[in-house]
Design a protein around this motif. Structure first.
Motif, PDB file in Angstrom:
ATOM      1  N   LYS A   1       0.837  -1.206   0.000  1.00 51.97           N
ATOM      2  CA  LYS A   1       0.000   0.000   0.000  1.00 51.97           C
ATOM      3  C   LYS A   1       0.872   1.256   0.000  1.00 51.97           C
ATOM      4  O   LYS A   1       0.553   2.242  -0.683  1.00 51.97           O
ATOM      5  CB  LYS A   1      -0.937  -0.004   1.210  1.00 51.97           C
ATOM      6  N   ALA A   2       1.986   1.198   0.729  1.00 45.62           N
ATOM      7  CA  ALA A   2       2.912   2.341   0.724  1.00 45.62           C
ATOM      8  C   ALA A   2       3.495   2.535  -0.670  1.00 45.62           C
ATOM      9  O   ALA A   2       3.588   3.659  -1.166  1.00 45.62           O
ATOM     10  CB  ALA A   2       4.027   2.106   1.741  1.00 45.62           C
TER      11      ALA A   2
ATOM     12  N   ASN B   1       2.999   5.801  -3.234  1.00 45.64           N
ATOM     13  CA  ASN B   1       4.112   6.510  -3.853  1.00 45.64           C
ATOM     14  C   ASN B   1       3.976   6.517  -5.373  1.00 45.64           C
ATOM     15  O   ASN B   1       4.252   7.526  -6.030  1.00 45.64           O
ATOM     16  CB  ASN B   1       5.440   5.871  -3.448  1.00 45.64           C
ATOM     17  N   GLN B   2       3.527   5.384  -5.914  1.00 41.75           N
ATOM     18  CA  GLN B   2       3.333   5.288  -7.365  1.00 41.75           C
ATOM     19  C   GLN B   2       2.288   6.292  -7.840  1.00 41.75           C
ATOM     20  O   GLN B   2       2.469   6.973  -8.860  1.00 41.75           O
ATOM     21  CB  GLN B   2       2.891   3.860  -7.718  1.00 41.75           C
ATOM     22  N   ILE B   3       1.190   6.402  -7.108  1.00 46.85           N
ATOM     23  CA  ILE B   3       0.134   7.358  -7.473  1.00 46.85           C
ATOM     24  C   ILE B   3       0.647   8.790  -7.362  1.00 46.85           C
ATOM     25  O   ILE B   3       0.412   9.626  -8.243  1.00 46.85           O
ATOM     26  CB  ILE B   3      -1.112   7.149  -6.584  1.00 46.85           C
ATOM     27  N   ALA B   4       1.380   9.062  -6.272  1.00 47.11           N
ATOM     28  CA  ALA B   4       1.903  10.414  -6.060  1.00 47.11           C
ATOM     29  C   ALA B   4       2.839  10.846  -7.188  1.00 47.11           C
ATOM     30  O   ALA B   4       2.842  12.014  -7.601  1.00 47.11           O
ATOM     31  CB  ALA B   4       2.632  10.483  -4.723  1.00 47.11           C
ATOM     32  N   GLN B   5       3.593   9.888  -7.701  1.00 47.16           N
ATOM     33  CA  GLN B   5       4.544  10.199  -8.763  1.00 47.16           C
ATOM     34  C   GLN B   5       3.892  10.268 -10.144  1.00 47.16           C
ATOM     35  O   GLN B   5       4.535  10.699 -11.113  1.00 47.16           O
ATOM     36  CB  GLN B   5       5.658   9.132  -8.795  1.00 47.16           C
TER      37      GLN B   5
ATOM     38  N   GLN C   1       7.526  -5.599  -6.552  1.00 44.70           N
ATOM     39  CA  GLN C   1       6.784  -4.396  -6.904  1.00 44.70           C
ATOM     40  C   GLN C   1       6.771  -3.376  -5.767  1.00 44.70           C
ATOM     41  O   GLN C   1       6.925  -2.175  -5.995  1.00 44.70           O
ATOM     42  CB  GLN C   1       5.351  -4.750  -7.295  1.00 44.70           C
ATOM     43  N   ALA C   2       6.607  -3.860  -4.534  1.00 44.07           N
ATOM     44  CA  ALA C   2       6.567  -2.939  -3.396  1.00 44.07           C
ATOM     45  C   ALA C   2       7.864  -2.156  -3.275  1.00 44.07           C
ATOM     46  O   ALA C   2       7.867  -0.921  -3.182  1.00 44.07           O
ATOM     47  CB  ALA C   2       6.285  -3.710  -2.106  1.00 44.07           C
ATOM     48  N   PHE C   3       9.005  -2.845  -3.288  1.00 47.06           N
ATOM     49  CA  PHE C   3      10.290  -2.163  -3.121  1.00 47.06           C
ATOM     50  C   PHE C   3      10.655  -1.331  -4.344  1.00 47.06           C
ATOM     51  O   PHE C   3      11.256  -0.261  -4.217  1.00 47.06           O
ATOM     52  CB  PHE C   3      11.386  -3.174  -2.792  1.00 47.06           C
ATOM     53  N   SER C   4      10.267  -1.801  -5.538  1.00 44.87           N
ATOM     54  CA  SER C   4      10.521  -1.010  -6.739  1.00 44.87           C
ATOM     55  C   SER C   4       9.786   0.319  -6.674  1.00 44.87           C
ATOM     56  O   SER C   4      10.349   1.378  -6.994  1.00 44.87           O
ATOM     57  CB  SER C   4      10.084  -1.794  -7.983  1.00 44.87           C
ATOM     58  N   ARG C   5       8.544   0.288  -6.253  1.00 48.72           N
ATOM     59  CA  ARG C   5       7.749   1.509  -6.182  1.00 48.72           C
ATOM     60  C   ARG C   5       8.219   2.448  -5.072  1.00 48.72           C
ATOM     61  O   ARG C   5       7.847   3.624  -5.048  1.00 48.72           O
ATOM     62  CB  ARG C   5       6.274   1.161  -5.988  1.00 48.72           C
ATOM     63  N   LEU C   6       9.027   1.911  -4.154  1.00 47.58           N
ATOM     64  CA  LEU C   6       9.575   2.733  -3.086  1.00 47.58           C
ATOM     65  C   LEU C   6      11.012   3.155  -3.366  1.00 47.58           C
ATOM     66  O   LEU C   6      11.681   3.721  -2.500  1.00 47.58           O
ATOM     67  CB  LEU C   6       9.491   1.984  -1.756  1.00 47.58           C
ATOM     68  N   GLY C   7      11.493   2.845  -4.586  1.00 51.50           N
ATOM     69  CA  GLY C   7      12.783   3.386  -4.991  1.00 51.50           C
ATOM     70  C   GLY C   7      13.894   2.389  -5.223  1.00 51.50           C
ATOM     71  O   GLY C   7      14.986   2.773  -5.656  1.00 51.50           O
TER      72      GLY C   7
ATOM     73  N   PRO D   1      -8.660 -21.249  -2.778  1.00 50.47           N
ATOM     74  CA  PRO D   1      -8.222 -20.223  -3.736  1.00 50.47           C
ATOM     75  C   PRO D   1      -6.886 -19.645  -3.300  1.00 50.47           C
ATOM     76  O   PRO D   1      -6.417 -19.891  -2.181  1.00 50.47           O
ATOM     77  CB  PRO D   1      -9.317 -19.172  -3.623  1.00 50.47           C
ATOM     78  N   TRP D   2      -6.278 -18.883  -4.172  1.00 53.48           N
ATOM     79  CA  TRP D   2      -5.122 -18.077  -3.751  1.00 53.48           C
ATOM     80  C   TRP D   2      -5.136 -16.745  -4.490  1.00 53.48           C
ATOM     81  O   TRP D   2      -5.701 -16.632  -5.564  1.00 53.48           O
ATOM     82  CB  TRP D   2      -3.802 -18.806  -3.945  1.00 53.48           C
ATOM     83  N   SER D   3      -4.533 -15.772  -3.848  1.00 61.07           N
ATOM     84  CA  SER D   3      -4.459 -14.427  -4.426  1.00 61.07           C
ATOM     85  C   SER D   3      -3.068 -13.861  -4.213  1.00 61.07           C
ATOM     86  O   SER D   3      -2.422 -14.139  -3.204  1.00 61.07           O
ATOM     87  CB  SER D   3      -5.484 -13.491  -3.780  1.00 61.07           C
ATOM     88  N   VAL D   4      -2.624 -13.072  -5.179  1.00 60.13           N
ATOM     89  CA  VAL D   4      -1.362 -12.344  -5.072  1.00 60.13           C
ATOM     90  C   VAL D   4      -1.686 -10.871  -5.233  1.00 60.13           C
ATOM     91  O   VAL D   4      -2.408 -10.481  -6.160  1.00 60.13           O
ATOM     92  CB  VAL D   4      -0.357 -12.814  -6.141  1.00 60.13           C
ATOM     93  N   PHE D   5      -1.150 -10.025  -4.342  1.00 61.29           N
ATOM     94  CA  PHE D   5      -1.639  -8.653  -4.225  1.00 61.29           C
ATOM     95  C   PHE D   5      -0.729  -7.631  -4.899  1.00 61.29           C
ATOM     96  O   PHE D   5      -0.555  -6.513  -4.410  1.00 61.29           O
ATOM     97  CB  PHE D   5      -1.866  -8.329  -2.751  1.00 61.29           C
ATOM     98  N   THR D   6      -0.179  -8.041  -6.036  1.00 62.04           N
ATOM     99  CA  THR D   6       0.519  -7.098  -6.899  1.00 62.04           C
ATOM    100  C   THR D   6      -0.527  -6.196  -7.558  1.00 62.04           C
ATOM    101  O   THR D   6      -1.732  -6.379  -7.381  1.00 62.04           O
ATOM    102  CB  THR D   6       1.299  -7.864  -7.971  1.00 62.04           C
ATOM    103  N   LYS D   7      -0.049  -5.238  -8.339  1.00 58.63           N
ATOM    104  CA  LYS D   7      -0.949  -4.442  -9.180  1.00 58.63           C
ATOM    105  C   LYS D   7      -0.569  -4.701 -10.623  1.00 58.63           C
ATOM    106  O   LYS D   7       0.512  -4.282 -11.034  1.00 58.63           O
ATOM    107  CB  LYS D   7      -0.847  -2.947  -8.856  1.00 58.63           C
ATOM    108  N   PRO D   8      -1.348  -5.415 -11.412  1.00 62.02           N
ATOM    109  CA  PRO D   8      -2.675  -5.925 -11.073  1.00 62.02           C
ATOM    110  C   PRO D   8      -2.614  -7.147 -10.153  1.00 62.02           C
ATOM    111  O   PRO D   8      -1.625  -7.875 -10.135  1.00 62.02           O
ATOM    112  CB  PRO D   8      -3.243  -6.325 -12.444  1.00 62.02           C
ATOM    113  N   GLU D   9      -3.698  -7.328  -9.381  1.00 64.31           N
ATOM    114  CA  GLU D   9      -3.814  -8.508  -8.537  1.00 64.31           C
ATOM    115  C   GLU D   9      -4.035  -9.752  -9.395  1.00 64.31           C
ATOM    116  O   GLU D   9      -4.508  -9.671 -10.527  1.00 64.31           O
ATOM    117  CB  GLU D   9      -5.004  -8.360  -7.579  1.00 64.31           C
ATOM    118  N   VAL D  10      -3.692 -10.898  -8.817  1.00 64.58           N
ATOM    119  CA  VAL D  10      -3.931 -12.173  -9.483  1.00 64.58           C
ATOM    120  C   VAL D  10      -4.647 -13.090  -8.497  1.00 64.58           C
ATOM    121  O   VAL D  10      -4.269 -13.172  -7.325  1.00 64.58           O
ATOM    122  CB  VAL D  10      -2.616 -12.847  -9.938  1.00 64.58           C
ATOM    123  N   ALA D  11      -5.704 -13.773  -8.961  1.00 65.15           N
ATOM    124  CA  ALA D  11      -6.444 -14.706  -8.111  1.00 65.15           C
ATOM    125  C   ALA D  11      -6.799 -15.943  -8.917  1.00 65.15           C
ATOM    126  O   ALA D  11      -7.046 -15.871 -10.118  1.00 65.15           O
ATOM    127  CB  ALA D  11      -7.705 -14.045  -7.557  1.00 65.15           C
ATOM    128  N   GLN D  12      -6.838 -17.078  -8.233  1.00 64.48           N
ATOM    129  CA  GLN D  12      -7.045 -18.357  -8.913  1.00 64.48           C
ATOM    130  C   GLN D  12      -7.838 -19.303  -8.011  1.00 64.48           C
ATOM    131  O   GLN D  12      -7.637 -19.355  -6.805  1.00 64.48           O
ATOM    132  CB  GLN D  12      -5.680 -18.991  -9.235  1.00 64.48           C
TER     133      GLN D  12
END
Length: 469
Positions: free
Chosen positions: A54-55, A59-63, A187-193, A341-352
C-alpha cells in the motif's frame, strides 16, 4: 500435571482458529507459542507485506498524478516507510486481538513444545496432557543450496522473517523466486525506490498459476522497470566489498541485498514427533481427509501438513479439525470438499481457484475457455485500470472447472467463483445473478454472458429460435 480438553501447538492462523473457537465452546484449551501470536502471516508475512504494498502504491500514485489530470510537484521520502509498517503490525497484534484468547491458557515465549507421548507434551521442563492435540507449527523459509549462499549474513540476506525489520529501503535488491513473496516484494520495493532484478528457474511469474496471467504481470513489471529473468539458473553467489554478485545463466547481477523467496519447509524437528508415533515426510505431517494424523487424537493443521501453504487454508483447516474432533458421529467434514483459492496482491492482482487451463488439458477434459478483458468494461477503463482479464475454464453445459482473474480487485472477485465451484453452480447461474452496476464484479456476469453468446452462435439453435419466435 494439569489435564486439558485440547492442546494447541503454534498460534498462527490455524492454531488461533482452534483456540478461539474451542474456548468459545467452553473447552479448556492450552495454547503454546514460542514466538508471537499470529504466526508468520501477521508478524512477517501477508499483513506487513500488504502494508508495504500500500505504501508503494501510494508513492506510485503520487509520482503519476498527471495521468489523472492533476499537475503537482511531489517529492517523496521513504525513510520512515518500514517503521510505519512495523507500527501497523504492532497495532493489529494488540490487546483487541488478544481478547479472543482471554479464556485460553497461553504459554507464550516459554519455549518449544515437544511430545512425550500421544497425549502429553513438554514445555520448558513442564508436562501437560490433553484428550486432543492440534499441531499448527507452520513453515519457515527454504534456503536452496546455492554455492556461496552460506557467505551471506542476516544483514544482506533477506527472507520474509527479516525483510520488514530493515531500517531503510535498499537501493538495489536481487530477488530469487517468482512466486507470491517474490513478486509482491519486487513491486513494493521497486515503487519505493529500489532497483529490482527478479530471477527464477520457472518459465513465467507465479508458476503455480495461469501462464497468460504470469505473462501479463511480467509486462506490467517491465513497464515499471523491474527486471524479470525467467528460466534462469543460479550458478553461485559471491560477496565482495559489501556487494552481492549473483552469477546466473543470464549474466551477473549486483545488489546490496538479496531476497530469497524460493518456497517453504515445515518446522517439525523440535516437536519430537517420534515420541507420539506421528508419521511425516519432508513435505510435512501426514494427514487424512479429516485433518487427523495416523494417531487419531492428534491433528495437524495449516502449513505444517504441506497441503495448502496459505493462511486462509490454515484457518479453515483449524475450524474443520475442531469440528471433527468434537463430533461423535461418523459424518465428518472432509477437507477436499472445500476449494482452496489463492491471491497475489501485486498491481494488477492475481487470483485463482480450481483448474488452470494447463491442468485441464493435462486431465484430458473437454473444456472451453471464456476470456473477458478488463479493457472491454467502462468502469475499469474509467478507473485507469484496464490491464487484466477473467479466464474461465468451463464446457458447453456451463460446468466451471477453474477461474483465473488478473486485474483490479481480482482477490475480491474470485469469491463468487469459489462458491460456484464448491456448490456445483454453472455459468448460467452466474449469468442469471444480478450484479450491481458499475462494480468491477460486473465482469463476472459479463464473462458468463460471453459464454451464453458463444452457445447462441449455433446454426441449429438459431433455426430453433427463429421457428418459435
Amino acid at each position: 500435571m494439569k489435564k486439558f480438553d485440547a492442546i494447541v501447538i503454534g498460534m498462527g492462523p490455524a492454531g488461533m482458529a482452534v483456540s478461539a473457537m474451542g474456548a468459545a465452546m467452553g473447552l479448556d484449551i492450552l495454547a503454546v507459542e514460542k514466538r508471537k501470536v499470529g504466526g508468520e502471516c501477521l508478524n512477517c508475512g501477508c499483513i506487513p507485506s500488504k502494508a508495504l504494498l500500500k505504501a508503494g502504491e501510494a508513492n506510485q500514485i503520487a509520482q503519476n498524478l498527471k495521468k489523472y489530470g492533476i499537475n503537482a510537484k511531489v517529492f517523496t521520502d521513504t525513510k520512515e516507510t518500514l517503521g510505519i509498517v512495523r507500527e501497523k503490525v504492532g497495532r493489529i497484534n494488540g490487546k483487541k486481538m488478544m481478547k479472543a484468547f482471554e479464556k485460553v491458557t497461553l504459554l507464550l515465549n516459554e519455549g518449544s513444545a515437544e511430545f512425550v507421548n500421544k497425549n502429553t507434551i513438554k514445555v520448558n521442563g513442564k508436562e501437560y496432557s490433553a484428550k486432543k492435540i492440534f499441531i499448527g507449527t507452520g513453515t519457515e523459509p527454504f534456503i536452496p543450496p546455492i554455492p556461496g549462499v552460506e557467505t551471506l549474513t542476516e544483514q544482506n540476506m533477506l527472507t520474509n522473517l527479516n525483510i520488514f525489520e530493515q531500517e531503510n529501503i535498499p537501493a538495489t535488491l536481487t530477488i530469487i523466486g517468482g512466486g507470491a513473496i517474490g513478486t509482491e516484494m519486487a513491486q513494493a520495493f521497486s515503487r519505493l525506490g529500489s532497483k529490482i532484478n527478479l530471477i527464477q528457474m520457472d518459465e513465467h511469474l507465479l508458476p503455480a498459476g495461469d501462464k497468460d496471467a504470469g505473462i501479463l504481470l511480467e509486462k506490467k513489471f517491465k513497464k515499471e522497470n523491474i527486471g524479470v529473468y525467467n528460466s534462469t539458473k543460479i550458478e553461485k553467489i559471491e560477496v565482495k566489498d559489501n556487494i552481492i554478485y549473483t552469477h546466473t545463466s543470464n549474466g551477473v547481477f549486483e545488489a546490496e541485498k538479496i531476497l530469497i523467496a524460493t518456497g517453504r519447509k515445515p518446522v517439525l524437528e523440535e516437536l519430537k514427533l517420534e515420541n507420539a508415533g506421528i508419521k511425516y515426510n519432508r513435505k510435512g505431517i501426514l494427514i487424512d481427509e479429516y485433518m487427523r494424523t495416523n494417531i487419531k487424537n492428534i491433528y495437524a493443521i495449516g502449513d505444517c501438513n504441506g497441503y495448502a501453504l496459505l493462511s486462509h487454508a490454515a484457518m479453515h483447516q483449524g475450524m474443520l479439525a475442531l469440528m471433527n474432533a468434537i463430533n461423535p458421529l461418523p459424518l465428518k467434514f472432509k477437507r477436499s470438499k472445500y476449494f482452496v483459492p489463492w491471491s497475489v496482491f501485486t498491481k494488477p492482482e492475481v487470483a485463482q481457484v480450481g483448474l488452470t487451463e494447463k491442468a485441464a488439458k493435462n486431465k484430458n477434459l473437454k473444456y472451453i475457455v471464456i476470456k473477458k478483458d478488463f479493457s472491454s468494461y467502462g468502469r475499469t477503463v474509467a478507473d485507469g485500470q484496464p490491464d487484466g482479464f477473467i479466464k474461465v475454464i468451463t464446457n458447453k453445459k456451463g460446468k466451471i472447472y477453474g477461474v483465473t482473474i488478473i486485474g483490479e480487485a481480482a482477490s475480491e472477485m474470485i469469491h463468487e467463483w469459489i462458491l460456484a465451484i464448491q456448490k456445483n453452480l454453472t455459468m448460467f447461474d452466474i449469468l442469471m445473478t444480478q450484479h450491481s452496476f458499475p462494480t468491477i464484479s460486473m465482469l463476472n456476469k459479463m464473462v458468463a454472458e460471453d459464454w451464453m453468446m458463444e452457445k447462441m452462435n449455433s446454426t441449429f439453435l438459431q433455426k430453433v429460435i427463429k421457428f418459435f419466435i
